[in-house]
Design an enzyme around this catalytic site. Structure first.
Site, PDB file in Angstrom:
ATOM      1  N   ASP A  53       0.824  -1.208   0.000  1.00 53.43           N
ATOM      2  CA  ASP A  53       0.000   0.000   0.000  1.00 53.43           C
ATOM      3  C   ASP A  53       0.860   1.262   0.000  1.00 53.43           C
ATOM      4  O   ASP A  53       2.040   1.232   0.351  1.00 53.43           O
ATOM      5  CB  ASP A  53      -0.878   0.040   1.254  1.00 53.43           C
ATOM      6  CG  ASP A  53      -2.069  -0.896   1.179  1.00 53.43           C
ATOM      7  OD1 ASP A  53      -2.154  -1.674   0.213  1.00 53.43           O
ATOM      8  OD2 ASP A  53      -2.906  -0.858   2.107  1.00 53.43           O
ATOM      9  N   HIS A 104      -6.011   2.573  -4.236  1.00 48.92           N
ATOM     10  CA  HIS A 104      -5.966   2.842  -2.795  1.00 48.92           C
ATOM     11  C   HIS A 104      -6.586   4.208  -2.478  1.00 48.92           C
ATOM     12  O   HIS A 104      -6.308   4.800  -1.441  1.00 48.92           O
ATOM     13  CB  HIS A 104      -4.515   2.810  -2.317  1.00 48.92           C
ATOM     14  CG  HIS A 104      -4.354   2.633  -0.833  1.00 48.92           C
ATOM     15  ND1 HIS A 104      -5.172   1.802  -0.074  1.00 48.92           N
ATOM     16  CD2 HIS A 104      -3.460   3.171   0.052  1.00 48.92           C
ATOM     17  CE1 HIS A 104      -4.778   1.838   1.184  1.00 48.92           C
ATOM     18  NE2 HIS A 104      -3.752   2.671   1.301  1.00 48.92           N
ATOM     19  N   HIS A 199       3.879  -2.193   3.186  1.00 48.54           N
ATOM     20  CA  HIS A 199       3.892  -0.837   2.625  1.00 48.54           C
ATOM     21  C   HIS A 199       5.214  -0.577   1.911  1.00 48.54           C
ATOM     22  O   HIS A 199       6.283  -0.894   2.444  1.00 48.54           O
ATOM     23  CB  HIS A 199       3.691   0.202   3.734  1.00 48.54           C
ATOM     24  CG  HIS A 199       2.348   0.113   4.399  1.00 48.54           C
ATOM     25  ND1 HIS A 199       2.063  -0.825   5.370  1.00 48.54           N
ATOM     26  CD2 HIS A 199       1.211   0.838   4.232  1.00 48.54           C
ATOM     27  CE1 HIS A 199       0.801  -0.674   5.764  1.00 48.54           C
ATOM     28  NE2 HIS A 199       0.270   0.329   5.095  1.00 48.54           N
TER      29      HIS A 199
END
Length: 242
Positions: A53, A104, A199
């Site tokens: 992400d 996202h 991430h």
């Protein structure tokens, strides 16, 4: 029975609040694991979906591209629309390397107040940016912070995106995260058919938190191989339809 106008107004507000915040309960892994395996990212039992992400980020994303290429592993990257438009070459590089790109959101903000029209507009805007810049049609949506609301769920459906969260995460956004803690956090809940959340950027995390994730990545991939699990993007995961 005659209802007082004030009672009706309070009831409407309560219903709107429940519609907005009710889906946020799925942030809790036990809730979504039971109620919606697809939202939990459950897929083929011999496969692990690797997802990242908060990118793309020119300071960090290229390092993940390099390590994944070294291990011949592909992943799904959930991109923030405004970041993608600032760094379009990185979005195209992800696709050129065989990775899957997903949505996202346009901004990375928390949904404090109901804003269904804005949600629809911004999710669609982010999906359009992925199509225009990356040249691929996104299939997946993960809300910022993993907080799902009625507006965001509706926005994803209207953009023809499937919403997916995760079943295992590295908790790699804190200033105290290191390679050992990230690895331990992922492996604690890692099973065949799971979806891993990591991430590849730290814009909304502690400064340089991504370095812990990058350092942990080879060990995580090695452990998956030891367990006989294939690692790849969500498009190869056969996520259950819940």
């Amino acid at each position: 029975m005659v209802r007082h106008p004030g009672t009706v107004g309070v009831g409407a507000l309560a219903a709107a609040a429940a519609w907005h915040i009710g889906p946020a309960a799925t942030w809790l892994p036990p809730v979504r694991k039971i109620l919606s395996p697809s939202l939990d990212g459950r897929g083929s039992p011999d496969h692990v979906a690797l997802t990242f992400d908060d990118g793309p980020d020119p300071d960090s994303t290229p390092h993940f591209l390099r390590v994944l290429a070294e291990h011949r592993v592909r992943a799904t990257f959930f991109l923030v629309g405004e970041s993608l438009t600032r760094h379009p070459d990185l979005g195209r590089a992800l696709v050129a390397a065989g990775h899957e790109v997903a949505v996202h959101g346009w901004h990375h903000d928390r949904p404090w107040y109901p804003a269904p029209l804005r949600d629809v507009r911004e999710v669609r805007r982010a999906a359009d940016a992925v199509r225009r810049i990356c040249g691929t049609d996104p299939q997946w949506y993960r809300p910022p912070y993993g907080i799902l609301t009625g507006g965001r769920l509706t926005a994803a459906r209207r953009a023809r995106l499937r919403t997916v969260l995760w079943s295992s995460w590295g908790q790699d956004w804190t200033e105290h995260a290191d390679a050992r803690s990230v690895t331990a956090s992922v492996l604690r809940d890692l099973t065949g058919g799971g979806t891993v959340l990591l991430h590849d950027a730290d814009r909304w995390s502690a400064p340089h938190a991504w370095r812990a994730t990058l350092e942990a990545l080879p060990a995580l991939l090695a452990e998956c191989r030891r367990l006989g699990l294939r690692v790849g993007p969500l498009c190869e995961h056969d996520v259950e339809r819940g």
